[in-house]
Design an enzyme around this catalytic site. Structure first.
Site, PDB file in Angstrom:
ATOM      1  N   GLU A  68      -3.267   1.393   4.430  1.00 34.20           N
ATOM      2  CA  GLU A  68      -4.367   1.390   4.380  1.00 34.20           C
ATOM      3  C   GLU A  68      -4.973   0.533   5.579  1.00 34.20           C
ATOM      4  O   GLU A  68      -5.524   0.457   5.630  1.00 34.20           O
ATOM      5  CB  GLU A  68      -5.090   1.458   2.953  1.00 34.20           C
ATOM      6  CG  GLU A  68      -5.180   0.691   2.357  1.00 34.20           C
ATOM      7  CD  GLU A  68      -5.965   0.181   1.579  1.00 34.20           C
ATOM      8  OE1 GLU A  68      -6.366   0.015   0.725  1.00 34.20           O
ATOM      9  OE2 GLU A  68      -5.954   1.252   0.410  1.00 34.20           O
ATOM     10  N   GLY A 126      -7.342   1.419  -2.105  1.00 33.87           N
ATOM     11  CA  GLY A 126      -7.276   2.529  -2.317  1.00 33.87           C
ATOM     12  C   GLY A 126      -5.862   2.332  -3.132  1.00 33.87           C
ATOM     13  O   GLY A 126      -4.281   2.272  -2.967  1.00 33.87           O
ATOM     14  N   GLY A 170      -0.570  -5.732   0.325  1.00 36.63           N
ATOM     15  CA  GLY A 170      -2.049  -5.127   0.269  1.00 36.63           C
ATOM     16  C   GLY A 170      -2.356  -6.920   1.235  1.00 36.63           C
ATOM     17  O   GLY A 170      -1.943  -7.130   1.848  1.00 36.63           O
ATOM     18  N   ILE A 171      -3.554  -8.359   0.972  1.00 35.61           N
ATOM     19  CA  ILE A 171      -3.889  -8.566   1.141  1.00 35.61           C
ATOM     20  C   ILE A 171      -3.850 -10.145   0.526  1.00 35.61           C
ATOM     21  O   ILE A 171      -4.139 -10.139  -0.162  1.00 35.61           O
ATOM     22  CB  ILE A 171      -5.241  -8.939   2.125  1.00 35.61           C
ATOM     23  CG1 ILE A 171      -4.950  -7.998   2.922  1.00 35.61           C
ATOM     24  CG2 ILE A 171      -6.424 -10.527   2.658  1.00 35.61           C
ATOM     25  CD1 ILE A 171      -6.360  -8.053   3.353  1.00 35.61           C
ATOM     26  N   GLY A 172      -3.306 -11.530   0.551  1.00 41.19           N
ATOM     27  CA  GLY A 172      -3.603 -12.440   0.055  1.00 41.19           C
ATOM     28  C   GLY A 172      -1.606 -13.027  -0.322  1.00 41.19           C
ATOM     29  O   GLY A 172      -0.597 -13.323   0.616  1.00 41.19           O
ATOM     30  N   GLY A 173      -2.146 -13.991  -1.035  1.00 38.41           N
ATOM     31  CA  GLY A 173      -0.474 -15.131  -1.209  1.00 38.41           C
ATOM     32  C   GLY A 173       0.600 -14.097  -1.927  1.00 38.41           C
ATOM     33  O   GLY A 173       1.514 -15.142  -0.611  1.00 38.41           O
TER      34      GLY A 173
END
Length: 443
Positions: free
Chosen positions: A242, A340, A217-220
């Site tokens: 995704e 997702g 995913g996105i993030g730290g």
């Protein structure tokens, strides 16, 4: 008619193109960088002529002219599949309405239930074969344009071309073409992970093996995972995700992302959506080692499960002692969306050697300086994104626990063990009151 003649016959100004929109129409802007700024501005300029126009988007940066020009929502009503920071603020004000979904079902929604009268999307310029490119919005926007009654494209030369049939939009399916200058794309800030995020990543990293296929995913925490991978001896990792972002570029530059050992699409990194830095977009542009696919393929559980040693790593906001996970709201306030997450939790779990991880800090500090636990006795309005029956690994800075197949008391015990120490005693008391704590459990 040859391609060039057909192209010229469809050229219009933005103001001319949006005349096709009528009262009560559903207009779709697609996802992330498919947002069409000139068309949005032209549609907003028609405000006083129109009423009840429904606009649908997906994780758009904003601001949207059709929203900002109509504070009362009398002319344009905005709906979103997934909240960006801008969308979140609109939802807080009652100026945007969230639509629950899961990404693997996006095509089904558009084919079976939804009306799109006009799709207005930004695209990369047409190629020699007569195809525009849906770029980093392809995974979901392909379903939008395929099922729309009318399609208007706003050409943006700054958009990278993604390889794959799903990214192609043939000129013959386009009603109008609006040309414009290269408009800078939305670039996500790539924050360096902090010590807490590195601690969480440290509990996930040992589960990654050579040849694993990674969904980030996105993030730290994903950024911290990328750091650890870059500094490790791991080799021949793969991408099936995704949403791709700069974490994969970092893995590629470190020589770790080769896709060579993938059991599905060997040699190709698979994505459905993409958003990141300009360097990331340049890496994607016409890259023969990157394949863009529709989200109903990328996120299909049987497809994900074909990736041996599939490791899915995503963030969440809270978990209760029953193991229910919230990743999209604080109470009833919509923060992001389901996206997702459940697709990859299920898909990675079904893969040979696969594991899914949901990651979060054990606590947070509010604006008044008070600390709050993210592990809660039970939810009181928070929206469940991943049901307790589907949760596999869950990680905080105090450890990672596997909840698969665990009874209610085992779940409570495991979750309290990775809670912030300041809250463990009160969580034990809550578990006792909820009858999910054995008398002889360790305190």
């Amino acid at each position: 008619m040859d391609l060039l003649s057909e192209y010229r016959s469809k050229l219009k100004t933005a103001a001319e193109a949006v005349k096709i929109v009528k009262n009560g129409d559903w207009v779709d802007y697609g996802s992330n960088n498919s947002y069409p700024p000139a068309l949005d501005a032209a549609l907003a300029a028609r405000r006083d002529e129109l009423r009840g126009v429904q606009v649908r988007g997906n994780f758009l940066r904003g601001p949207l002219a059709v929203v900002e020009c109509d504070p009362e929502g009398e002319h344009f009503i905005y709906n979103t599949w997934h909240c960006s920071a801008y969308d979140r603020r609109l939802c807080d004000r009652g100026r945007a309405y969230f639509t629950p979904m899961t990404f693997r079902n996006m095509d089904w929604y558009y084919r079976s239930f939804l009306t799109t009268d006009v799709a207005m999307v930004s695209v990369a310029p047409m190629d020699d074969e007569g195809n525009f490119n849906l770029s980093g919005a392809l995974g979901s926007t392909c379903s939008v344009v395929e099922n729309a009654k009318h399609v208007i494209v706003e050409v943006n030369p700054a958009m990278p071309r993604i390889r794959g049939e799903a990214a192609k939009l043939p000129l013959e399916k386009v009603d109008a073409v609006v040309e414009g200058p290269a408009i800078p794309l939305w670039e996500l800030e790539n924050h360096a992970p902090n010590d807490l995020e590195r601690a969480i990543a440290g509990y996930v990293f040992p589960h990654i093996c050579d040849g694993a296929t990674i969904q980030l995913g996105i993030g730290g925490v994903p950024n911290a995972i990328g750091e650890l991978i870059g500094d490790s001896d791991l080799k021949d990792l793969g991408m099936h995700t995704e949403l791709a972002s700069d974490g994969y570029l970092a893995m590629y530059r470190a020589g770790k992302l080769t896709n060579r050992k993938k059991s599905l699409y060997p040699g190709l990194g698979v994505l459905g959506l993409a958003i990141g830095s300009r360097e990331f977009y340049d890496w994607l542009d016409d890259n023969p080692e990157i394949l863009g696919l529709r989200l109903d393929v990328v996120n299909a559980i049987p497809v994900i499960a074909q990736n041996d040693n599939m490791i899915s790593i995503n963030g969440c906001l809270a978990v209760d002692l029953y193991g229910q996970v919230c990743s999209e709201s604080v109470g009833t306030r919509q923060i992001s969306g389901s996206g997702g997450q459940l697709d990859f939790v299920n898909g990675a779990t079904a893969a040979k050697g696969g594991k899914s991880f949901l990651c979060m800090a054990s606590s947070f500090t509010d604006k008044a300086g008070a600390r709050h636990s993210r592990i809660l006795p039970r939810f009181g309005g928070d929206i469940v994104t991943t049901p307790r029956s589907e949760v596999f690994w869950l990680a905080t800075e105090y450890g990672a626990v596997n909840l698969a197949g665990r009874s209610s008391w085992e779940r409570a015990e495991a979750l309290i063990s990775i809670a912030h120490p300041d809250f463990r005693d009160e969580l034990i008391r809550a578990a006792e009151a909820q009858h999910i704590w054995l008398p002889h459990n360790k305190r």
